[in-house]
Write an enzyme that holds these catalytic residues in place. Structure first.
Site, PDB file in Angstrom:
ATOM      1  N   HIS A   3      26.156 -47.982 -53.951  1.00  0.00           N
ATOM      2  CA  HIS A   3      25.990 -48.730 -55.200  1.00  0.00           C
ATOM      3  C   HIS A   3      26.297 -50.193 -54.944  1.00  0.00           C
ATOM      4  CE1 HIS A   3      26.405 -49.866 -59.424  1.00  0.00           C
ATOM      5  NE2 HIS A   3      25.681 -48.787 -59.663  1.00  0.00           N
ATOM      6  N   ASP A  61      23.898 -40.401 -59.825  1.00  0.00           N
ATOM      7  CA  ASP A  61      22.682 -39.610 -59.633  1.00  0.00           C
ATOM      8  C   ASP A  61      22.865 -38.443 -58.673  1.00  0.00           C
ATOM      9  OD1 ASP A  61      20.949 -41.016 -61.338  1.00  0.00           O
ATOM     10  OD2 ASP A  61      20.914 -42.659 -59.906  1.00  0.00           O
TER      11      ASP A  61
HETATM   12  N1  CMC Z   1      21.980 -44.233 -47.449  1.00  0.00           N
HETATM   13  C1  CMC Z   1      22.128 -44.819 -46.250  1.00  0.00           C
HETATM   14  N2  CMC Z   1      22.552 -46.084 -46.061  1.00  0.00           N
HETATM   15  C2  CMC Z   1      22.828 -46.795 -47.165  1.00  0.00           C
HETATM   16  C3  CMC Z   1      22.686 -46.252 -48.457  1.00  0.00           C
HETATM   17  C4  CMC Z   1      22.250 -44.918 -48.575  1.00  0.00           C
HETATM   18  N3  CMC Z   1      22.088 -44.366 -49.784  1.00  0.00           N
HETATM   19  N4  CMC Z   1      23.021 -47.191 -49.372  1.00  0.00           N
HETATM   20  C5  CMC Z   1      23.359 -48.290 -48.681  1.00  0.00           C
HETATM   21  N5  CMC Z   1      23.252 -48.046 -47.336  1.00  0.00           N
HETATM   22  C6  CMC Z   1      23.580 -48.972 -46.243  1.00  0.00           C
HETATM   23  C7  CMC Z   1      22.528 -50.065 -46.091  1.00  0.00           C
HETATM   24  O1  CMC Z   1      21.524 -49.667 -45.184  1.00  0.00           O
HETATM   25  C8  CMC Z   1      23.358 -51.210 -45.599  1.00  0.00           C
HETATM   26  O2  CMC Z   1      23.651 -50.987 -44.237  1.00  0.00           O
HETATM   27  P1  CMC Z   1      23.788 -52.236 -43.200  1.00  0.00           P
HETATM   28  O3  CMC Z   1      24.940 -53.041 -43.692  1.00  0.00           O
HETATM   29  O4  CMC Z   1      24.000 -51.604 -41.862  1.00  0.00           O
HETATM   30  O5  CMC Z   1      22.488 -52.981 -43.281  1.00  0.00           O
HETATM   31  C9  CMC Z   1      24.689 -51.067 -46.345  1.00  0.00           C
HETATM   32  O6  CMC Z   1      24.782 -49.663 -46.626  1.00  0.00           O
HETATM   33  C10 CMC Z   1      24.746 -51.879 -47.642  1.00  0.00           C
HETATM   34  O7  CMC Z   1      23.661 -51.474 -48.478  1.00  0.00           O
HETATM   35  P2  CMC Z   1      22.708 -52.437 -49.276  1.00  0.00           P
HETATM   36  O8  CMC Z   1      21.312 -51.890 -49.230  1.00  0.00           O
HETATM   37  O9  CMC Z   1      22.917 -53.870 -48.844  1.00  0.00           O
HETATM   38  O10 CMC Z   1      23.314 -52.270 -50.730  1.00  0.00           O
HETATM   39  P3  CMC Z   1      22.645 -52.699 -52.086  1.00  0.00           P
HETATM   40  O11 CMC Z   1      23.747 -53.070 -52.991  1.00  0.00           O
HETATM   41  O12 CMC Z   1      21.561 -53.697 -51.895  1.00  0.00           O
HETATM   42  O13 CMC Z   1      21.938 -51.337 -52.580  1.00  0.00           O
HETATM   43  C11 CMC Z   1      21.579 -49.235 -53.609  1.00  0.00           C
HETATM   44  C12 CMC Z   1      22.515 -50.453 -53.489  1.00  0.00           C
HETATM   45  C13 CMC Z   1      22.070 -48.362 -54.763  1.00  0.00           C
HETATM   46  C14 CMC Z   1      20.144 -49.700 -53.927  1.00  0.00           C
HETATM   47  C15 CMC Z   1      21.611 -48.438 -52.279  1.00  0.00           C
HETATM   48  O14 CMC Z   1      22.918 -48.006 -52.020  1.00  0.00           O
HETATM   49  C16 CMC Z   1      20.641 -47.273 -52.286  1.00  0.00           C
HETATM   50  O15 CMC Z   1      19.451 -47.454 -52.039  1.00  0.00           O
HETATM   51  N6  CMC Z   1      21.142 -46.019 -52.579  1.00  0.00           N
HETATM   52  C17 CMC Z   1      20.278 -44.858 -52.694  1.00  0.00           C
HETATM   53  C18 CMC Z   1      19.556 -44.870 -54.039  1.00  0.00           C
HETATM   54  C19 CMC Z   1      20.475 -44.504 -55.173  1.00  0.00           C
HETATM   55  O16 CMC Z   1      21.237 -43.550 -55.120  1.00  0.00           O
HETATM   56  N7  CMC Z   1      20.366 -45.274 -56.260  1.00  0.00           N
HETATM   57  C20 CMC Z   1      21.117 -45.028 -57.510  1.00  0.00           C
HETATM   58  C21 CMC Z   1      22.115 -46.106 -57.799  1.00  0.00           C
HETATM   59  S1  CMC Z   1      23.274 -45.651 -59.105  1.00  0.00           S
HETATM   60  C22 CMC Z   1      22.342 -45.364 -60.528  1.00  0.00           C
HETATM   61  C23 CMC Z   1      21.404 -46.441 -60.904  1.00  0.00           C
HETATM   62  O17 CMC Z   1      21.647 -47.632 -60.697  1.00  0.00           O
HETATM   63  O18 CMC Z   1      20.385 -46.117 -61.478  1.00  0.00           O
END
Ligand code: CMC
Length: 434
Positions: A313, A371
């Site tokens: 998140h 989720d």
């Molecule tokens: N699986 C694997 N790696 C992950 C995941 C994941 N679900 N989430 C983040 N990472 C890694 C990402 O690759 C990055 O790694 P590195 O630093 O080596 O490049 C690090 O963790 C930081 O992630 P980020 O992508 O910079 O984080 P963000 O704040 O931009 O993204 C997110 C947040 C929710 C989009 C992401 O965690 C994600 O895609 N999660 C899976 C989808 C999900 O469950 N979404 C629901 C969110 S909660 C309910 C809602 O908002 O609707």
């Protein structure tokens, strides 16, 4: 917001004069540096794609402490609202700022109940969609179309219009989600039954049929109400910011909320519940619990493009409090339905256990989000996978409207208009032109 004691000073290494910017404090959470005069004073913009460090507004509604894993609606912890509250009282809280007293609660429940039916003409509009259309495609269309049916509540600058459109949206979303489901499976639409609770009514519109009585199961009714509370608002997330930006042009509330529905659909946001269940299903097909380790290797391999859905998140760097409550709800629902040995739930718990012990997830502070378990509960209740995000949209509608109304009521509000760092071609001529 109030001025903090300190100021921020921005200095430049090229000798340009430094500038001072005011700092403001809210009631809790990080202070903000007010950069509104930055462009006027320096000719420069700030650069923050994805809003990693940008507060886009001030708000009194919802607060998240991502390090603690705390979520407050108008100051009340989500755990207390989920355990002692009711969804419509929570809607009242989000819209009005305080929990209702007994009379306000009765009046509000009555008011919402009075608006649960949709214009009869809407079903003909719905019938234009293919039966196999994704419910979120249908919902985006139906919610936007409300502005074509309720002309008397489309003036966003009129507080009475805003109030009645808010009630209409909260009341009609369950009816529309259920209608899009019934249409897809070819069953007759069920009209709302206003003697039932908000979630009981939704269950009946989803699973009842006109030729039989439908008895609402109180455990499922309570579980669904809780799911709605957990999803009701979440400060300035992507869909809420979309609703605010869309509404900032002065468009009508139905159109702004339709934009929110469209944004929520994406798998990085509300679509994650559907994506998470599909992921668990894929692991099950690979061989189930014994294959979790192999799947995790794919997740950790950056070239695979595989993410652990329902994990991570932008704000929470600790366990999402909603995920804990959702897991409890999952236990209750599965026990009620005699599904304690549900293989998907067992698999999800194993995935969570492995992830929480793995350095990849620990070092990045990736925890289960709302989720992760919500799909398992919804599926047990009988809600089809492609409708999960529609249920999320239904519950989030109140948050979108509360945030939209807060923005429109704010005397400082302006149309949202981000700037850019242009990296394309400078001016050039079309061949033959001068
Ligand atoms: N699986 C694997 N790696 C992950 C995941 C994941 N679900 N989430 C983040 N990472 C890694 C990402 O690759 C990055 O790694 P590195 O630093 O080596 O490049 C690090 O963790 C930081 O992630 P980020 O992508 O910079 O984080 P963000 O704040 O931009 O993204 C997110 C947040 C929710 C989009 C992401 O965690 C994600 O895609 N999660 C899976 C989808 C999900 O469950 N979404 C629901 C969110 S909660 C309910 C809602 O908002 O609707």
């Amino acid at each position: 917001m109030k001025l903090a004691d300190n100021k921020a000073t921005l200095s430049f290494s090229n000798g340009s004069p430094s500038i001072e910017m005011p700092v403001y404090s809210g009631s809790i959470g990080p202070d903000v540096i007010d950069i509104r005069k930055l462009y006027g004073q320096t000719g420069m913009f700030t650069y923050d794609p994805g809003f990693l460090s940008t507060a886009s507004c001030q708000s009194d509604i919802t607060f998240i402490d991502g390090d603690k894993g705390e979520l407050l609606y108008r100051g009340y912890p989500i755990e207390q609202l989920a355990n002692h509250g009711d969804y419509l009282d929570t809607c009242y809280l989000l819209l009005h700022g305080d929990l209702p007293d007994a009379k306000q609660s009765t009046d509000f429940h009555k008011l919402v109940n009075n608006h649960t039916m949709v214009n009869e003409q809407m079903q003909f509009f719905l019938r234009g969609f293919r039966r196999d259309a994704h419910p979120m495609a249908v919902m985006t269309g139906l919610v936007g179309a409300l502005s074509a049916f309720y002309h008397d509540s489309t003036d966003i600058t009129n507080p009475e219009h805003r109030e009645i459109s808010a009630i209409r949206l909260i009341a009609k979303l369950p009816t529309l989600v259920a209608m899009s489901y019934k249409y897809g499976i070819g069953q007759p639409f069920m009209y709302p039954q206003n003697s039932l609770s908000y979630s009981g009514n939704f269950l009946r519109m989803m699973f009842g049929v006109p030729c039989e009585d439908y008895v609402v199961n109180p455990v499922l009714e309570r579980a669904l109400d809780r799911i709605f509370i957990l999803h009701a608002d979440h400060e300035q997330n992507a869909s809420t910011s979309t609703v605010r930006l869309c509404g900032s042009s002065g468009t009508n509330p139905f159109a702004a909320v339709a934009a929110g529905v469209a944004c929520l659909w994406g798998p990085a946001h509300g679509g994650a519940n559907e994506a998470c269940l599909k992921m668990l299903d894929d692991i099950q097909k690979m061989g189930g619990i014994s294959k979790v380790g192999e799947f995790m290797e794919q997740v950790k391999d950056k070239n695979s493009g595989v993410k652990l859905m329902g994990f991570g998140h932008r704000v929470y760097k600790n366990y999402d409090p909603r995920a804990k409550l959702m897991q409890e709800t999952c236990n209750e629902v599965l026990a009620e339905l005699g599904l304690e040995n549900d293989p998907m739930f067992k698999l999800a718990k194993q995935v969570e256990k492995i992830a929480l012990e793995d350095d990849y997830f620990v070092s990045r502070k990736l925890y289960p989000n709302v989720d992760f378990y919500s799909g398992i509960v919804q599926r047990a209740i009988g809600i089809p996978v492609n409708l999960f995000t529609g249920v999320f949209a239904l519950a989030r509608t109140v948050g979108w409207i509360a945030q939209l109304n807060e923005m429109i009521g704010d005397p400082e509000y302006k149309i949202g208009r981000p700037r850019q760092l242009f990296t394309g071609s400078p001016r050039r001529n079309v061949p033959g032109a001068k």
